[in-house]
Write a protein that holds these residues in place. Structure first.
Motif, PDB file in Angstrom:
ATOM      1  N   GLU A  46      39.814  11.207  63.227  1.00  0.00           N
ATOM      2  CA  GLU A  46      41.056  11.981  63.346  1.00  0.00           C
ATOM      3  C   GLU A  46      41.276  12.846  62.112  1.00  0.00           C
ATOM      4  OE1 GLU A  46      45.383  12.817  63.142  1.00  0.00           O
ATOM      5  OE2 GLU A  46      44.151  11.686  61.753  1.00  0.00           O
ATOM      6  N   ALA A  47      40.981  12.319  60.919  1.00  0.00           N
ATOM      7  CA  ALA A  47      41.134  13.091  59.686  1.00  0.00           C
ATOM      8  C   ALA A  47      40.197  14.298  59.685  1.00  0.00           C
ATOM      9  CB  ALA A  47      40.867  12.204  58.470  1.00  0.00           C
ATOM     10  N   ALA A  48      38.959  14.083  60.125  1.00  0.00           N
ATOM     11  CA  ALA A  48      37.990  15.191  60.203  1.00  0.00           C
ATOM     12  C   ALA A  48      38.439  16.217  61.234  1.00  0.00           C
ATOM     13  CB  ALA A  48      36.605  14.639  60.557  1.00  0.00           C
ATOM     14  N   TRP A  49      39.006  15.743  62.356  1.00  0.00           N
ATOM     15  CA  TRP A  49      39.515  16.645  63.399  1.00  0.00           C
ATOM     16  C   TRP A  49      40.619  17.534  62.830  1.00  0.00           C
ATOM     17  CZ3 TRP A  49      44.033  17.911  65.765  1.00  0.00           C
ATOM     18  CH2 TRP A  49      43.971  18.521  67.020  1.00  0.00           C
TER      19      TRP A  49
ATOM     20  N   ARG B  45      39.105  20.139  60.493  1.00  0.00           N
ATOM     21  CA  ARG B  45      38.362  21.157  61.231  1.00  0.00           C
ATOM     22  C   ARG B  45      39.295  22.184  61.865  1.00  0.00           C
ATOM     23  NH1 ARG B  45      36.016  17.998  64.756  1.00  0.00           N
ATOM     24  NH2 ARG B  45      34.441  17.348  63.249  1.00  0.00           N
ATOM     25  N   HIS B  46      40.479  21.720  62.291  1.00  0.00           N
ATOM     26  CA  HIS B  46      41.421  22.615  62.962  1.00  0.00           C
ATOM     27  C   HIS B  46      42.456  23.211  62.017  1.00  0.00           C
ATOM     28  CE1 HIS B  46      40.191  21.788  67.169  1.00  0.00           C
ATOM     29  NE2 HIS B  46      39.798  20.637  66.664  1.00  0.00           N
ATOM     30  N   GLY B  47      42.329  22.921  60.735  1.00  0.00           N
ATOM     31  CA  GLY B  47      43.258  23.489  59.767  1.00  0.00           C
ATOM     32  C   GLY B  47      44.664  22.941  59.876  1.00  0.00           C
ATOM     33  N   TYR B  48      44.770  21.679  60.355  1.00  0.00           N
ATOM     34  CA  TYR B  48      46.094  21.106  60.601  1.00  0.00           C
ATOM     35  C   TYR B  48      46.538  20.136  59.501  1.00  0.00           C
ATOM     36  CZ  TYR B  48      46.043  22.765  65.456  1.00  0.00           C
ATOM     37  OH  TYR B  48      46.037  23.532  66.587  1.00  0.00           O
ATOM     38  N   ILE B  49      45.790  20.067  58.425  1.00  0.00           N
ATOM     39  CA  ILE B  49      46.035  19.001  57.466  1.00  0.00           C
ATOM     40  C   ILE B  49      47.426  19.098  56.833  1.00  0.00           C
ATOM     41  CG2 ILE B  49      45.108  20.119  55.398  1.00  0.00           C
ATOM     42  CD1 ILE B  49      44.420  16.509  56.595  1.00  0.00           C
ATOM     43  N   GLU B  50      48.010  20.312  56.757  1.00  0.00           N
ATOM     44  CA  GLU B  50      49.345  20.479  56.175  1.00  0.00           C
ATOM     45  C   GLU B  50      50.401  20.755  57.247  1.00  0.00           C
ATOM     46  OE1 GLU B  50      50.024  19.817  53.116  1.00  0.00           O
ATOM     47  OE2 GLU B  50      47.923  19.488  52.598  1.00  0.00           O
ATOM     48  N   ASN B  51      50.030  20.629  58.505  1.00  0.00           N
ATOM     49  CA  ASN B  51      50.970  20.874  59.594  1.00  0.00           C
ATOM     50  C   ASN B  51      51.897  19.670  59.743  1.00  0.00           C
ATOM     51  OD1 ASN B  51      51.802  20.554  62.520  1.00  0.00           O
ATOM     52  ND2 ASN B  51      50.970  22.629  62.577  1.00  0.00           N
ATOM     53  N   ASN B  52      53.215  19.916  59.683  1.00  0.00           N
ATOM     54  CA  ASN B  52      54.177  18.804  59.720  1.00  0.00           C
ATOM     55  C   ASN B  52      54.072  17.987  60.997  1.00  0.00           C
ATOM     56  OD1 ASN B  52      55.341  19.053  57.187  1.00  0.00           O
ATOM     57  ND2 ASN B  52      56.842  20.549  57.871  1.00  0.00           N
ATOM     58  N   ASN B  53      53.888  18.673  62.144  1.00  0.00           N
ATOM     59  CA  ASN B  53      53.769  17.939  63.413  1.00  0.00           C
ATOM     60  C   ASN B  53      52.556  17.016  63.389  1.00  0.00           C
ATOM     61  OD1 ASN B  53      56.041  19.061  64.615  1.00  0.00           O
ATOM     62  ND2 ASN B  53      54.904  20.802  65.451  1.00  0.00           N
ATOM     63  N   ILE B  54      51.453  17.510  62.842  1.00  0.00           N
ATOM     64  CA  ILE B  54      50.234  16.705  62.778  1.00  0.00           C
ATOM     65  C   ILE B  54      50.392  15.569  61.771  1.00  0.00           C
ATOM     66  CG2 ILE B  54      47.778  16.722  62.213  1.00  0.00           C
ATOM     67  CD1 ILE B  54      48.413  17.994  64.882  1.00  0.00           C
TER      68      ILE B  54
ATOM     69  N   VAL C 109      50.015   7.743  78.272  1.00  0.00           N
ATOM     70  CA  VAL C 109      48.866   8.080  77.431  1.00  0.00           C
ATOM     71  C   VAL C 109      49.441   8.760  76.185  1.00  0.00           C
ATOM     72  CG1 VAL C 109      46.678   9.331  77.259  1.00  0.00           C
ATOM     73  CG2 VAL C 109      47.400   8.370  79.458  1.00  0.00           C
ATOM     74  N   HIS C 110      49.450   8.034  75.076  1.00  0.00           N
ATOM     75  CA  HIS C 110      50.159   8.491  73.893  1.00  0.00           C
ATOM     76  C   HIS C 110      49.303   9.266  72.909  1.00  0.00           C
ATOM     77  CE1 HIS C 110      53.413   6.301  75.477  1.00  0.00           C
ATOM     78  NE2 HIS C 110      53.089   5.108  75.037  1.00  0.00           N
ATOM     79  N   TYR C 111      48.019   9.090  73.009  1.00  0.00           N
ATOM     80  CA  TYR C 111      47.167   9.750  72.006  1.00  0.00           C
ATOM     81  C   TYR C 111      45.796  10.012  72.592  1.00  0.00           C
ATOM     82  CZ  TYR C 111      46.092  11.083  67.205  1.00  0.00           C
ATOM     83  OH  TYR C 111      45.792  11.807  66.083  1.00  0.00           O
ATOM     84  N   GLU C 112      45.266  11.204  72.281  1.00  0.00           N
ATOM     85  CA  GLU C 112      43.932  11.567  72.761  1.00  0.00           C
ATOM     86  C   GLU C 112      43.347  12.614  71.826  1.00  0.00           C
ATOM     87  OE1 GLU C 112      42.809  12.349  77.162  1.00  0.00           O
ATOM     88  OE2 GLU C 112      43.011  14.348  76.269  1.00  0.00           O
ATOM     89  N   LYS C 113      42.189  12.342  71.310  1.00  0.00           N
ATOM     90  CA  LYS C 113      41.487  13.301  70.456  1.00  0.00           C
ATOM     91  C   LYS C 113      40.014  13.299  70.830  1.00  0.00           C
ATOM     92  CE  LYS C 113      44.443  15.163  67.507  1.00  0.00           C
ATOM     93  NZ  LYS C 113      45.598  14.970  68.380  1.00  0.00           N
ATOM     94  N   ALA C 114      39.416  14.500  70.809  1.00  0.00           N
ATOM     95  CA  ALA C 114      37.988  14.625  71.118  1.00  0.00           C
ATOM     96  C   ALA C 114      37.391  15.780  70.322  1.00  0.00           C
ATOM     97  CB  ALA C 114      37.777  14.847  72.618  1.00  0.00           C
ATOM     98  N   ASP C 115      36.092  15.764  70.183  1.00  0.00           N
ATOM     99  CA  ASP C 115      35.358  16.795  69.445  1.00  0.00           C
ATOM    100  C   ASP C 115      35.117  17.981  70.377  1.00  0.00           C
ATOM    101  OD1 ASP C 115      33.567  18.367  68.059  1.00  0.00           O
ATOM    102  OD2 ASP C 115      32.312  16.695  67.401  1.00  0.00           O
TER     103      ASP C 115
END
Length: 314
Positions: free
Chosen positions: A189-192, A195-204, A250-256
């Motif tokens: 999830e951290a790598a995801w 990769r998407h540039g979301y590391i500083e996004n408050n929602n993320i 379904v509360h969470y879903e992440k994929a490459d």
């Protein structure tokens, strides 16, 4: 004079009752579920997993009022919002108590998650005294589990194509998400996010905090999840929790996304693995994110669960 004393005594009782609202903790799971799981409510916010893991943002709390469960949240304006009580069809006495409470604290009375059916009930008790505020970004997407598991018919042809391509191109392993895989899921999830540039996004960031809480209390919450591995590495994971007796959230879903068909595959495989008692899957809202909305609509929901905030206007 006696009337005044009675009023003071009544107000003191209500103030004491207000202290009955308790923060939602894992030890409350069985009690809260005894009201929610047996209901017909499908709102994703009523899943115990969501109530607990998003407590840091919503300050979710509960009270048993007249043998009914009342859930309370704090909104962004730091006012309280209440879900309509679960466990009774007679809303009138509890609504009167909530009006009294908010009058004493000089707050507006907001009700949360008011569906069209609940709106009809409110109008029976206080016709013309409610203002309804809908937000399309927070409508829940509800599907039949069978549709997502089988993907039959023309509407799902593109999804079948994605999954067939995935199965043809990759040798994958699908397995249950167990506590031993949690560190890998967090790394993925951290790598995801990076990769998407979301590391500083408050929602993320908030989503990650909720995710971390869920993983920390995985066994206590009795969550159900799955992962897909390719060459031993996690390339997708998902998990959720029942909302009621026939609806699974379904509360969470992440994929490459660099692996074509990974999202379609985890979605379909997870739906197929869930018990048949769950007729419906609630895949939550789209938050107004255009790509997310398009993706959720592409699975042809059985219904969009309309939800409103209801403001009482004396």
């Amino acid at each position: 004079m006696q009337i005044t004393k009675n009023k003071i005594h009544s107000h003191q009782q209500i103030i004491r009752c207000m202290n009955e609202f308790k923060p939602i903790e894992t030890k409350d799971k069985d009690l809260i579920d005894s009201y929610i799981i047996t209901s017909n409510e499908q709102d994703c916010d009523l899943s115990f997993a969501n109530l607990f893991t998003w407590h840091f943002q919503t300050e979710s709390s509960y009270a048993i009022i007249q043998n009914s469960l009342v859930i309370r949240f704090s909104n962004s304006e730091k006012e309280h919002e209440y879900f309509l009580p679960l466990g009774t069809d007679n809303l009138s006495p509890i609504l009167e108590e909530l009006k009294e409470r908010t009058s004493l604290t000089k707050e507006n009375l907001y009700l949360r998650g008011v569906t069209p059916i609940l709106q009809e009930k409110l109008e029976q008790y206080n016709p013309g005294h409610w203002e309804y505020l809908e937000d399309r970004d927070y409508f829940d997407y509800i599907y039949t589990r069978q549709d997502l598991a089988e993907l039959k018919g023309k509407n799902y042809q593109p999804k079948r194509n994605h999954i067939n391509k995935f199965r043809k191109n990759y040798k994958y392993i699908y397995e249950a998400l167990t506590p031993s895989a949690i560190p890998e899921c967090l790394e993925f999830e951290a790598a995801w996010c990076m990769r998407h540039g979301y590391i500083e996004n408050n929602n993320i960031l908030n989503e990650r905090r909720s995710l971390t809480t869920a993983f920390k209390h995985w066994n206590e919450l009795n969550l159900t999840g799955s992962i897909i591995r390719i060459e031993g590495k996690i390339i997708a994971f998902t998990f959720g929790y029942p909302i009621n007796h026939n609806t699974f959230g379904v509360h969470y879903e992440k994929a490459d996304i660099s692996i074509d068909g990974s999202y379609s595959a985890i979605n379909q495989l997870f739906a197929a693995s869930l018990p048949e008692q769950y007729t419906y899957l609630n895949r939550e809202e789209d938050l107004g994110i255009s790509g997310l909305r398009q993706a959720k609509l592409s699975y042809h929901p059985t219904k969009l669960l309309k939800k409103a905030r209801a403001l009482f206007k004396p």
